[in-house]
Design a protein around this motif. Structure first.
Motif, PDB file in Angstrom:
ATOM      1  N   GLY A   1       0.726  -1.385  -0.076  1.00 52.49           N
ATOM      2  CA  GLY A   1      -0.140   0.003   0.096  1.00 52.49           C
ATOM      3  C   GLY A   1       1.349   0.982   0.342  1.00 52.49           C
ATOM      4  O   GLY A   1       0.726   2.120   0.928  1.00 52.49           O
ATOM      5  N   ARG A   2       1.601   1.768  -1.080  1.00 58.44           N
ATOM      6  CA  ARG A   2       2.369   2.473  -1.385  1.00 58.44           C
ATOM      7  C   ARG A   2       1.724   3.859  -0.976  1.00 58.44           C
ATOM      8  O   ARG A   2       2.149   4.755  -0.032  1.00 58.44           O
ATOM      9  CB  ARG A   2       2.993   3.360  -2.346  1.00 58.44           C
ATOM     10  CG  ARG A   2       3.698   1.929  -3.188  1.00 58.44           C
ATOM     11  CD  ARG A   2       4.626   2.291  -4.480  1.00 58.44           C
ATOM     12  NE  ARG A   2       5.123   3.198  -4.626  1.00 58.44           N
ATOM     13  CZ  ARG A   2       4.697   4.204  -5.511  1.00 58.44           C
ATOM     14  NH1 ARG A   2       4.522   3.628  -6.778  1.00 58.44           N
ATOM     15  NH2 ARG A   2       5.918   5.467  -5.273  1.00 58.44           N
ATOM     16  N   GLN A   3       0.633   3.994  -1.556  1.00 61.93           N
ATOM     17  CA  GLN A   3      -0.396   5.459  -1.062  1.00 61.93           C
ATOM     18  C   GLN A   3      -1.587   5.109   0.295  1.00 61.93           C
ATOM     19  O   GLN A   3      -1.074   6.422   1.084  1.00 61.93           O
ATOM     20  CB  GLN A   3      -1.528   6.026  -1.576  1.00 61.93           C
ATOM     21  CG  GLN A   3      -0.494   6.305  -3.115  1.00 61.93           C
ATOM     22  CD  GLN A   3       1.221   7.339  -2.643  1.00 61.93           C
ATOM     23  OE1 GLN A   3       1.359   7.957  -2.169  1.00 61.93           O
ATOM     24  NE2 GLN A   3       1.932   6.462  -3.937  1.00 61.93           N
ATOM     25  N   ALA A   4      -2.077   4.313   0.318  1.00 62.91           N
ATOM     26  CA  ALA A   4      -2.796   3.916   1.855  1.00 62.91           C
ATOM     27  C   ALA A   4      -2.896   2.222   1.496  1.00 62.91           C
ATOM     28  O   ALA A   4      -3.032   2.298   0.875  1.00 62.91           O
ATOM     29  CB  ALA A   4      -4.338   4.853   1.239  1.00 62.91           C
ATOM     30  N   THR A   5      -3.909   2.123   2.586  1.00 56.12           N
ATOM     31  CA  THR A   5      -4.098   0.837   2.850  1.00 56.12           C
ATOM     32  C   THR A   5      -4.075   0.826   4.977  1.00 56.12           C
ATOM     33  O   THR A   5      -4.255   1.571   5.069  1.00 56.12           O
ATOM     34  CB  THR A   5      -2.820  -0.334   2.896  1.00 56.12           C
ATOM     35  OG1 THR A   5      -3.412  -1.571   3.006  1.00 56.12           O
ATOM     36  CG2 THR A   5      -1.625  -0.921   3.964  1.00 56.12           C
ATOM     37  N   VAL A   6      -5.612  -0.449   4.755  1.00 51.33           N
ATOM     38  CA  VAL A   6      -5.680  -1.069   5.980  1.00 51.33           C
ATOM     39  C   VAL A   6      -5.185  -1.737   6.849  1.00 51.33           C
ATOM     40  O   VAL A   6      -4.421  -3.027   5.857  1.00 51.33           O
ATOM     41  CB  VAL A   6      -7.283  -1.082   5.915  1.00 51.33           C
ATOM     42  CG1 VAL A   6      -7.467  -2.079   7.662  1.00 51.33           C
ATOM     43  CG2 VAL A   6      -8.285  -0.203   5.723  1.00 51.33           C
ATOM     44  N   PHE A   7      -4.451  -1.620   7.975  1.00 48.05           N
ATOM     45  CA  PHE A   7      -3.361  -2.610   8.448  1.00 48.05           C
ATOM     46  C   PHE A   7      -4.085  -4.477   8.025  1.00 48.05           C
ATOM     47  O   PHE A   7      -5.064  -4.362   8.765  1.00 48.05           O
ATOM     48  CB  PHE A   7      -3.712  -2.562   9.419  1.00 48.05           C
ATOM     49  CG  PHE A   7      -2.199  -3.746  10.268  1.00 48.05           C
ATOM     50  CD1 PHE A   7      -1.729  -3.019  10.906  1.00 48.05           C
ATOM     51  CD2 PHE A   7      -3.226  -3.959  11.443  1.00 48.05           C
ATOM     52  CE1 PHE A   7      -0.255  -4.474  11.256  1.00 48.05           C
ATOM     53  CE2 PHE A   7      -1.886  -4.796  12.141  1.00 48.05           C
ATOM     54  CZ  PHE A   7      -0.185  -5.086  12.308  1.00 48.05           C
ATOM     55  N   ASP A   8      -2.915  -4.931   7.685  1.00 48.38           N
ATOM     56  CA  ASP A   8      -3.606  -6.309   7.101  1.00 48.38           C
ATOM     57  C   ASP A   8      -2.659  -7.794   8.814  1.00 48.38           C
ATOM     58  O   ASP A   8      -1.548  -7.597   8.579  1.00 48.38           O
ATOM     59  CB  ASP A   8      -3.370  -7.155   6.501  1.00 48.38           C
ATOM     60  CG  ASP A   8      -3.895  -8.074   5.996  1.00 48.38           C
ATOM     61  OD1 ASP A   8      -4.173  -8.974   7.066  1.00 48.38           O
ATOM     62  OD2 ASP A   8      -3.830  -8.619   5.252  1.00 48.38           O
ATOM     63  N   SER A   9      -3.320  -8.100   9.446  1.00 48.69           N
ATOM     64  CA  SER A   9      -2.904  -8.540  11.039  1.00 48.69           C
ATOM     65  C   SER A   9      -2.257 -10.008  10.239  1.00 48.69           C
ATOM     66  O   SER A   9      -1.104 -10.468  10.708  1.00 48.69           O
ATOM     67  CB  SER A   9      -3.652  -8.348  12.216  1.00 48.69           C
ATOM     68  OG  SER A   9      -5.217  -9.226  11.727  1.00 48.69           O
ATOM     69  N   GLY A  10      -3.194 -10.563   8.541  1.00 49.92           N
ATOM     70  CA  GLY A  10      -2.566 -11.414   8.470  1.00 49.92           C
ATOM     71  C   GLY A  10      -3.684 -12.199   8.437  1.00 49.92           C
ATOM     72  O   GLY A  10      -3.791 -13.891   8.403  1.00 49.92           O
ATOM     73  N   THR A  11      -4.673 -12.207   9.828  1.00 50.34           N
ATOM     74  CA  THR A  11      -5.834 -12.876  10.181  1.00 50.34           C
ATOM     75  C   THR A  11      -7.486 -12.012   9.513  1.00 50.34           C
ATOM     76  O   THR A  11      -7.370 -10.956  10.277  1.00 50.34           O
ATOM     77  CB  THR A  11      -5.643 -12.704  11.924  1.00 50.34           C
ATOM     78  OG1 THR A  11      -5.035 -13.101  12.187  1.00 50.34           O
ATOM     79  CG2 THR A  11      -7.115 -13.416  11.702  1.00 50.34           C
ATOM     80  N   PRO A  12      -7.744 -12.968   8.957  1.00 47.90           N
ATOM     81  CA  PRO A  12      -9.013 -12.476   7.842  1.00 47.90           C
ATOM     82  C   PRO A  12     -10.438 -11.973   8.815  1.00 47.90           C
ATOM     83  O   PRO A  12     -10.217 -12.724  10.169  1.00 47.90           O
ATOM     84  CB  PRO A  12     -10.094 -13.123   6.893  1.00 47.90           C
ATOM     85  CG  PRO A  12      -8.452 -14.521   6.679  1.00 47.90           C
ATOM     86  CD  PRO A  12      -7.343 -14.090   8.263  1.00 47.90           C
TER      87      PRO A  12
END
Length: 109
Positions: A48-59
């Motif tokens: 997510g170069r500009q923007a992303t939601v944190f992904d802990s790896g657990t959906p």
């Protein structure tokens, strides 16, 4: 910007930031961030170069970034949890001098 709660960015320029993990410009953790009428440009992160939601790896992802009428380098690509509310585009913002003052735009911007 790493947001650990709800946040709203309006008329902001996020330029030339770096994150070692996720979200070079904006990363939302477990809440919603709204970005409106802003420029996200020349930021870098492996995810997510500009923007992303944190992904802990657990959906599932626990947050969102709501984007409306922004200039996003690379568009909406590469970021998880992005909500396109319309009016977003990918066009060189034409900074007068990006190295010294990225908030100044050319008249042709």
């Amino acid at each position: 910007l790493y947001a650990y709660g709800a946040a709203s960015l309006v008329n902001c320029t996020l330029y030339n930031n770096f994150a070692a993990g996720q979200g070079g410009g904006v990363c939302a953790y477990y809440d919603t961030v709204s970005v409106t009428n802003s420029i996200l440009w020349s930021n870098f992160a492996p995810v997510g170069r500009q923007a992303t939601v944190f992904d802990s790896g657990t959906p599932p992802l626990e947050g969102a970034i709501r984007l409306s009428h922004n200039d996003l380098e690379g568009g909406l690509a590469g970021g998880a949890g992005l909500v396109d509310l319309g009016g977003n585009f990918d066009s060189d913002p034409a900074f007068v001098s990006p190295a010294t003052n990225p908030s100044d735009l050319r008249l042709t911007s």
